[in-house]
Scaffold this active site. Structure first.
Site, mmCIF file in Angstrom:
data_model
loop_
_atom_site.group_PDB
_atom_site.id
_atom_site.type_symbol
_atom_site.label_atom_id
_atom_site.label_comp_id
_atom_site.label_asym_id
_atom_site.label_seq_id
_atom_site.Cartn_x
_atom_site.Cartn_y
_atom_site.Cartn_z
ATOM 1 N N ARG A 127 -6.127 10.722 7.870
ATOM 2 C CA ARG A 127 -5.519 9.550 7.035
ATOM 3 C C ARG A 127 -4.471 10.067 6.863
ATOM 4 N NH1 ARG A 127 -4.249 12.587 3.526
ATOM 5 N NH2 ARG A 127 -3.158 11.127 2.557
ATOM 6 N N GLY A 128 -3.882 9.361 5.331
ATOM 7 C CA GLY A 128 -2.192 9.508 5.873
ATOM 8 C C GLY A 128 -0.789 8.782 6.428
ATOM 9 N N ARG A 157 -6.936 0.143 10.767
ATOM 10 C CA ARG A 157 -6.724 0.398 9.213
ATOM 11 C C ARG A 157 -5.774 -0.859 8.876
ATOM 12 N NH1 ARG A 157 -6.615 5.244 5.885
ATOM 13 N NH2 ARG A 157 -6.660 3.832 4.047
ATOM 14 N N ASP A 189 2.964 4.401 2.123
ATOM 15 C CA ASP A 189 2.122 3.699 3.492
ATOM 16 C C ASP A 189 3.004 2.111 4.652
ATOM 17 O OD1 ASP A 189 0.034 4.895 1.903
ATOM 18 O OD2 ASP A 189 -0.730 4.654 3.951
ATOM 19 N N ASN A 230 1.876 2.267 -1.627
ATOM 20 C CA ASN A 230 0.997 3.695 -1.552
ATOM 21 C C ASN A 230 -0.208 3.369 -1.806
ATOM 22 O OD1 ASN A 230 1.548 6.032 -0.541
ATOM 23 N ND2 ASN A 230 1.487 6.751 -2.814
ATOM 24 N N LYS A 231 -0.878 4.608 -2.362
ATOM 25 C CA LYS A 231 -2.251 4.036 -2.889
ATOM 26 C C LYS A 231 -2.628 4.260 -4.059
ATOM 27 C CE LYS A 231 -5.205 6.144 -1.314
ATOM 28 N NZ LYS A 231 -6.210 5.257 -0.309
HETATM 29 O O1 MRU Z 1 -6.460 6.055 2.604
HETATM 30 P P1 MRU Z 1 -4.906 7.138 2.512
HETATM 31 O O2 MRU Z 1 -5.594 8.260 2.006
HETATM 32 O O3 MRU Z 1 -4.648 7.124 4.218
HETATM 33 O O4 MRU Z 1 -3.521 6.486 1.706
HETATM 34 C C1 MRU Z 1 -2.826 7.781 1.834
HETATM 35 C C2 MRU Z 1 -1.457 7.375 1.197
HETATM 36 O O5 MRU Z 1 -1.586 6.737 0.422
HETATM 37 C C3 MRU Z 1 -0.089 8.728 1.213
HETATM 38 O O6 MRU Z 1 -0.301 8.704 0.083
HETATM 39 C C4 MRU Z 1 0.219 7.850 1.942
HETATM 40 O O7 MRU Z 1 0.428 7.465 3.472
HETATM 41 C C5 MRU Z 1 2.019 8.542 2.126
HETATM 42 S S1 MRU Z 1 0.914 10.103 3.439
HETATM 43 C C6 MRU Z 1 2.259 11.318 4.090
#
Ligand code: MRU
Length: 347
Positions: A54-55, A97, A240, A250-251
């Site tokens: 993830r990320g 995703r 993201d 973002n998250k």
């Molecule tokens: O749901 P995730 O864990 O994939 O979400 C990740 C994030 O929101 C990160 O902040 C984003 O991908 C940047 S990672 C360098």
């Protein structure tokens, strides 16, 4: 692959080894460090959907290796029609995703590479996937330098989610800036838990512990009070997808942090490679926000048949550009981002 840097960067979540992709299963951290091997594209897509990987940048890199695996299988099965057959694998990977644009960016790069290949595609595509991986680490180190310059003199930093080596090819985006800053000035590092999946509480603090960087975990709901107490001067987050006007997905929880930061006079930095900028998306309004299962929020008591309790679980939000003080990319820094300012990053 670029070797981990001594001292502050020891984790590599994606490794190409013996013709397969090794993925560090992030669902099992911090209790277990388990790598799983994937030898086919559908397995890689499942690893992304299930959040073993993830990320945003890491998702893109994994998908690129997924295309290598798909091409190898399709070419072996049908050397004359593999370029048609592989469209199905692209579809499966793209559906893994929806929000992180790095996934679609990486798939586009692999698609372009395929167009000019004649004969066995594996070596050429593996070279492209490796380049995507290497470039990401290089970009992160550059962003580390650029971002740390802005932090000079700061004594406290707050980050959200996990944006480190685990979320990228290595080193990290926002956490990469924190690594660089820590090596220089030893600021205090605060990490929010990042409910409901706990990327902060399970991944960020684990990763910092691996590299000997001290950090303090806070409940997400403690962030405003931390700012009020004057303990942080900057909030640093990844992204993201960044729209052409600088609005940033973002998250979930990032938007609240930005609102709170502005209220308390705390600066807000987004750190992301240019592969996270979606020039085709004019503003944050048209970014698709992933909704995940209510099982991530509700305990078994409320999941039983007949319960009247539901859950709403958007896992990203959009921070308007107006709440962002700086967007740091490997191509440069945009302060007070806007449609016009963002154009400087366009190559
Ligand atoms: O749901 P995730 O864990 O994939 O979400 C990740 C994030 O929101 C990160 O902040 C984003 O991908 C940047 S990672 C360098």
């Amino acid at each position: 692959m670029s070797e981990p840097k001594d001292g502050v960067d020891s984790v590599r979540p994606l490794q190409w080894q013996d013709g397969a992709l090794r993925v560090l299963d992030q669902r099992k951290l911090p209790d277990q460090v388990v790598y799983e091997e994937f030898a086919g594209a559908s397995g890689v897509a499942e690893a992304i959907a299930s959040m073993r990987v993830r990320g945003a940048p890491a998702i893109g890199i994994a998908a690129a290796y997924g295309v290598v695996l798909a091409a190898r299988d399709r070419y072996a099965a049908n050397p004359d029609a593999w370029k048609d057959d592989i469209a199905e694998d692209f579809g499966i990977l793209a559906a893994s995703r929806p929000t992180a644009v790095n996934l679609f960016w990486a798939l586009d790069r692999m698609r372009e590479a395929i167009a000019s290949i004649a004969g066995d595609p594996t070596p050429a595509l593996l070279a492209v996937a490796r380049a995507i991986h290497e470039d990401d680490i290089r970009a992160n180190r550059r962003m580390g330098e650029l971002g740390a310059e802005l932090l000079a003199g700061s004594t406290g930093l707050l980050t959200h989610c996990n944006t480190g080596s685990l979320a990228t090819g290595g080193y990290g985006t926002a956490l990469g800036v924190i690594r660089t800053a820590w090596a220089m000035e030893r600021p205090a590092v605060f990490a929010g838990e990042t409910r409901p999946w706990l990327q902060g509480a399970r991944l960020t603090v684990w990763e910092l512990e691996q590299d000997g960087i001290p950090a303090t975990l806070i409940a997400d709901s403690a962030a405003a009070w931390l700012m009020k107490a004057g303990k942080v001067q900057w909030v640093l987050v990844g992204a993201d997808r960044i729209a052409a006007n600088g609005d940033t997905a973002n998250k979930i929880g990032t938007y609240s942090l930005a609102v709170n930061a502005r209220h308390h006079g705390v600066k807000f930095m987004v750190v992301a490679p240019t592969s996270t900028i979606d020039w085709k998306t004019p503003s944050g309004d048209s970014i698709e926000i992933e909704q995940r299962s209510k099982t991530e929020l509700l305990g078994s008591h409320f999941l039983r048949e007949g319960s009247v309790i539901d859950a709403w679980n958007p896992v990203f939000d959009v921070t308007p550009a107006g709440l962002i003080d700086a967007i740091v990319t490997e191509a440069g820094v945009v302060r007070n981002p806007s449609q016009g300012g963002m154009q400087a990053l366009r190559r």
